[in-house]
Design a protein around this motif. Structure first.
Motif, PDB file in Angstrom:
ATOM      1  N   ALA A  28       0.836  -1.204   0.000  1.00 24.30           N
ATOM      2  CA  ALA A  28       0.000   0.000   0.000  1.00 24.30           C
ATOM      3  C   ALA A  28       0.869   1.251   0.000  1.00 24.30           C
ATOM      4  N   GLY A  29       1.968   1.207   0.746  1.00 21.61           N
ATOM      5  CA  GLY A  29       2.876   2.340   0.793  1.00 21.61           C
ATOM      6  C   GLY A  29       3.544   2.628  -0.537  1.00 21.61           C
ATOM      7  N   GLU A  30       3.619   1.598  -1.406  1.00 21.44           N
ATOM      8  CA  GLU A  30       4.192   1.773  -2.739  1.00 21.44           C
ATOM      9  C   GLU A  30       3.146   2.216  -3.751  1.00 21.44           C
ATOM     10  N   GLY A  31       1.898   2.372  -3.296  1.00 21.01           N
ATOM     11  CA  GLY A  31       0.835   2.789  -4.197  1.00 21.01           C
ATOM     12  C   GLY A  31       0.240   1.659  -5.011  1.00 21.01           C
ATOM     13  N   TRP A  32       0.411   0.413  -4.562  1.00 20.21           N
ATOM     14  CA  TRP A  32      -0.080  -0.725  -5.321  1.00 20.21           C
ATOM     15  C   TRP A  32      -1.565  -0.999  -5.094  1.00 20.21           C
ATOM     16  N   ASN A  33      -2.177  -0.334  -4.145  1.00 22.32           N
ATOM     17  CA  ASN A  33      -3.617  -0.448  -3.911  1.00 22.32           C
ATOM     18  C   ASN A  33      -4.092  -1.885  -3.726  1.00 22.32           C
ATOM     19  N   PHE A 125      10.701 -11.718 -20.834  1.00 16.52           N
ATOM     20  CA  PHE A 125       9.482 -10.936 -20.973  1.00 16.52           C
ATOM     21  C   PHE A 125       8.435 -11.713 -21.760  1.00 16.52           C
ATOM     22  N   SER A 126       7.186 -11.710 -21.267  1.00 14.64           N
ATOM     23  CA  SER A 126       6.071 -12.342 -21.969  1.00 14.64           C
ATOM     24  C   SER A 126       5.135 -11.290 -22.565  1.00 14.64           C
ATOM     25  N   HIS A 127       4.613 -10.396 -21.728  1.00 15.43           N
ATOM     26  CA  HIS A 127       3.695  -9.373 -22.199  1.00 15.43           C
ATOM     27  C   HIS A 127       3.495  -8.329 -21.107  1.00 15.43           C
ATOM     28  N   ARG A 128       2.893  -7.241 -21.474  1.00 14.20           N
ATOM     29  CA  ARG A 128       2.512  -6.239 -20.489  1.00 14.20           C
ATOM     30  C   ARG A 128       1.121  -6.560 -19.945  1.00 14.20           C
ATOM     31  N   ASN A 129       0.928  -6.325 -18.668  1.00 14.73           N
ATOM     32  CA  ASN A 129      -0.404  -6.269 -18.085  1.00 14.73           C
ATOM     33  C   ASN A 129      -0.719  -4.805 -17.831  1.00 14.73           C
ATOM     34  N   ILE A 130      -1.800  -4.322 -18.415  1.00 16.55           N
ATOM     35  CA  ILE A 130      -2.135  -2.904 -18.336  1.00 16.55           C
ATOM     36  C   ILE A 130      -3.276  -2.708 -17.345  1.00 16.55           C
ATOM     37  N   ARG A 131      -3.073  -1.827 -16.395  1.00 13.44           N
ATOM     38  CA  ARG A 131      -4.131  -1.480 -15.440  1.00 13.44           C
ATOM     39  C   ARG A 131      -5.002  -0.372 -16.028  1.00 13.44           C
ATOM     40  N   PHE A 132      -6.289  -0.667 -16.147  1.00 14.78           N
ATOM     41  CA  PHE A 132      -7.275   0.317 -16.574  1.00 14.78           C
ATOM     42  C   PHE A 132      -8.122   0.701 -15.368  1.00 14.78           C
ATOM     43  N   GLU A 133      -8.442   1.964 -15.272  1.00  9.60           N
ATOM     44  CA  GLU A 133      -9.148   2.471 -14.095  1.00  9.60           C
ATOM     45  C   GLU A 133     -10.169   3.519 -14.509  1.00  9.60           C
ATOM     46  N   GLY A 134     -11.300   3.536 -13.819  1.00  2.13           N
ATOM     47  CA  GLY A 134     -12.324   4.525 -14.113  1.00  2.13           C
ATOM     48  C   GLY A 134     -13.539   4.316 -13.232  1.00  2.13           C
ATOM     49  N   THR A 135     -14.661   4.849 -13.648  1.00  2.56           N
ATOM     50  CA  THR A 135     -15.904   4.768 -12.885  1.00  2.56           C
ATOM     51  C   THR A 135     -16.792   3.666 -13.442  1.00  2.56           C
ATOM     52  N   PHE A 203      -9.141   0.314  -0.939  1.00  6.76           N
ATOM     53  CA  PHE A 203      -9.452   1.474  -0.107  1.00  6.76           C
ATOM     54  C   PHE A 203     -10.274   2.535  -0.828  1.00  6.76           C
ATOM     55  N   ASP A 204     -10.221   2.552  -2.170  1.00  8.66           N
ATOM     56  CA  ASP A 204     -10.866   3.646  -2.896  1.00  8.66           C
ATOM     57  C   ASP A 204     -11.832   3.161  -3.974  1.00  8.66           C
ATOM     58  N   GLY A 205     -12.184   1.881  -3.952  1.00  5.36           N
ATOM     59  CA  GLY A 205     -13.068   1.362  -4.985  1.00  5.36           C
ATOM     60  C   GLY A 205     -13.027  -0.142  -5.029  1.00  5.36           C
ATOM     61  N   THR A 234     -15.231   3.561  -8.199  1.00  6.98           N
ATOM     62  CA  THR A 234     -14.031   3.355  -9.004  1.00  6.98           C
ATOM     63  C   THR A 234     -13.824   1.861  -9.209  1.00  6.98           C
ATOM     64  N   ILE A 235     -13.471   1.490 -10.440  1.00  9.39           N
ATOM     65  CA  ILE A 235     -13.198   0.087 -10.738  1.00  9.39           C
ATOM     66  C   ILE A 235     -11.878  -0.030 -11.486  1.00  9.39           C
ATOM     67  N   ILE A 236     -11.147  -1.088 -11.193  1.00 10.80           N
ATOM     68  CA  ILE A 236      -9.854  -1.367 -11.819  1.00 10.80           C
ATOM     69  C   ILE A 236      -9.951  -2.706 -12.544  1.00 10.80           C
ATOM     70  N   LEU A 237      -9.381  -2.766 -13.754  1.00 11.12           N
ATOM     71  CA  LEU A 237      -9.301  -4.001 -14.526  1.00 11.12           C
ATOM     72  C   LEU A 237      -7.895  -4.116 -15.087  1.00 11.12           C
ATOM     73  N   ASP A 238      -7.204  -5.212 -14.779  1.00 11.87           N
ATOM     74  CA  ASP A 238      -5.829  -5.439 -15.229  1.00 11.87           C
ATOM     75  C   ASP A 238      -5.846  -6.409 -16.407  1.00 11.87           C
ATOM     76  N   VAL A 239      -5.556  -5.909 -17.601  1.00 18.71           N
ATOM     77  CA  VAL A 239      -5.732  -6.663 -18.843  1.00 18.71           C
ATOM     78  C   VAL A 239      -4.383  -7.019 -19.468  1.00 18.71           C
ATOM     79  N   PRO A 240      -4.181  -8.286 -19.857  1.00 20.34           N
ATOM     80  CA  PRO A 240      -3.003  -8.603 -20.671  1.00 20.34           C
ATOM     81  C   PRO A 240      -3.073  -7.842 -21.990  1.00 20.34           C
ATOM     82  N   GLU A 241      -2.026  -7.116 -22.308  1.00 18.01           N
ATOM     83  CA  GLU A 241      -2.044  -6.286 -23.520  1.00 18.01           C
ATOM     84  C   GLU A 241      -2.315  -7.120 -24.772  1.00 18.01           C
ATOM     85  N   ASN A 242      -1.870  -8.372 -24.786  1.00 12.74           N
ATOM     86  CA  ASN A 242      -2.048  -9.235 -25.949  1.00 12.74           C
ATOM     87  C   ASN A 242      -3.515  -9.525 -26.234  1.00 12.74           C
ATOM     88  N   ASN A 243      -4.384  -9.384 -25.229  1.00 10.00           N
ATOM     89  CA  ASN A 243      -5.813  -9.608 -25.432  1.00 10.00           C
ATOM     90  C   ASN A 243      -6.441  -8.319 -25.954  1.00 10.00           C
TER      91      ASN A 243
END
Length: 286
Positions: A28-33, A125-135, A203-205, A234-243
């Motif tokens: 949490a201190g690193e901002g990883w939520n 390296f395999s792929h990026r996982n991208i965090r998407f965030e919004g309402t 803590f925030d969604g 607030t909702i977060i979705l972590d998506v493999p970039e390859n998808n």
């Protein structure tokens, strides 16, 4: 303490159950939520997989090295507190984690700027996982055939999950699906599971994970229902970039990129159906 402290004063040991919150606090201190109850569920996956590094008895570092089945492992919670970075303590606890998972395929989600260091340890390296965030805003269409995962056959969910992960993770899923505040739905066609997804509070969604589905329509149906349950949060979705369809799903709901990780592996071949993985379970346990 000063930089003159040597690693002779550094102890790495198994974290007891009452100590595992320390890992989440550092994250949490690193901002990883992290999710509010993530660590308690993570602990059920492998109670011998969480470690604390202590300098003269003071906890300054942590890491997890969780085993799944006989062949897979995942490294997470790799953190050294700011005053003690660059002094060799991180490398010591890192080596300890890799040694525990020796002989297995090992995965991790690392921050992008640490890729070179992971490559030095044999990761690719395999792929990026991208965090998407919004309402969270549900669309008008309401899918039929969705059931609460807590009231559906647990064994069927476990079997479907196994198609999208490296090994069975029954102990983890029992905690993850049943935890208070965790909400999930499965798409059912007759007796067949077509997908399932879950959200849990932070803590925030809310964070989504996993979101596995046989096709984009099912993924949208599940995500839409999850959004409807937490409208305006607030909702977060972590998506493999390859998808590609997963990225489009996030964008369709107005979510924007806020973070990314580098998914990397060491020690074996990887063959996951990324096209069916619209949201990974977590950055910490894969």
């Amino acid at each position: 303490m000063t930089g003159s402290i040597t690693k002779d004063h550094f102890e790495i040991r198994l974290a007891e159950e009452e100590e595992i919150q320390f890992l989440c606090d550092l994250a949490a201190g690193e901002g990883w939520n992290p999710g509010l109850r993530d660590i308690q569920c993570f602990y059920q996956a492998d109670k011998s997989g969480f470690f604390i590094g202590l300098l003269n008895g003071e906890p300054i570092a942590c890491i997890s090295a969780v085993k799944y089945g006989e062949e897979y492992g995942f490294v997470g919670f790799y953190i050294v507190r700011e005053p003690w970075r660059g002094k060799g303590f991180g490398l010591a606890i890192w080596d300890h984690a890799l040694d525990r998972l020796k002989g297995r395929l090992i995965g991790l989600d690392g921050v992008v700027d640490q890729q070179d260091n992971y490559i030095k340890s044999g990761f690719q390296f395999s792929h990026r996982n991208i965090r998407f965030e919004g309402t969270a805003k549900a669309q008008e269409n309401k899918a039929v055939g969705l059931v609460d995962v807590k009231s559906f056959s647990f064994d069927q969910i476990v079997a479907f999950d196994r198609e999208h992960f490296f090994d069975e993770r029954k102990r983890f899923l029992k905690a993850w699906l049943g935890e208070e505040g965790h909400l999930g739905f499965a798409a059912i066609d007759g007796a067949e599971v077509k997908g399932y997804g879950l959200i849990r509070p932070y803590f925030d969604g809310y964070k989504t994970g996993p979101l596995f589905a046989k096709n984009p329509v099912v993924a949208n149906d599940i995500f839409n229902r999850l959004c409807a349950e937490i409208d305006d949060s607030t909702i977060i979705l972590d998506v493999p970039e390859n998808n590609t369809e997963g990225v489009l799903l996030a964008e369709r709901y107005g979510l924007v990129q806020s973070f990314e990780t580098a998914r990397m592996y060491k020690g074996g071949s990887v063959n996951l159906p990324l096209d069916n993985i619209y949201g990974i379970t977590s950055f910490e346990l894969g």
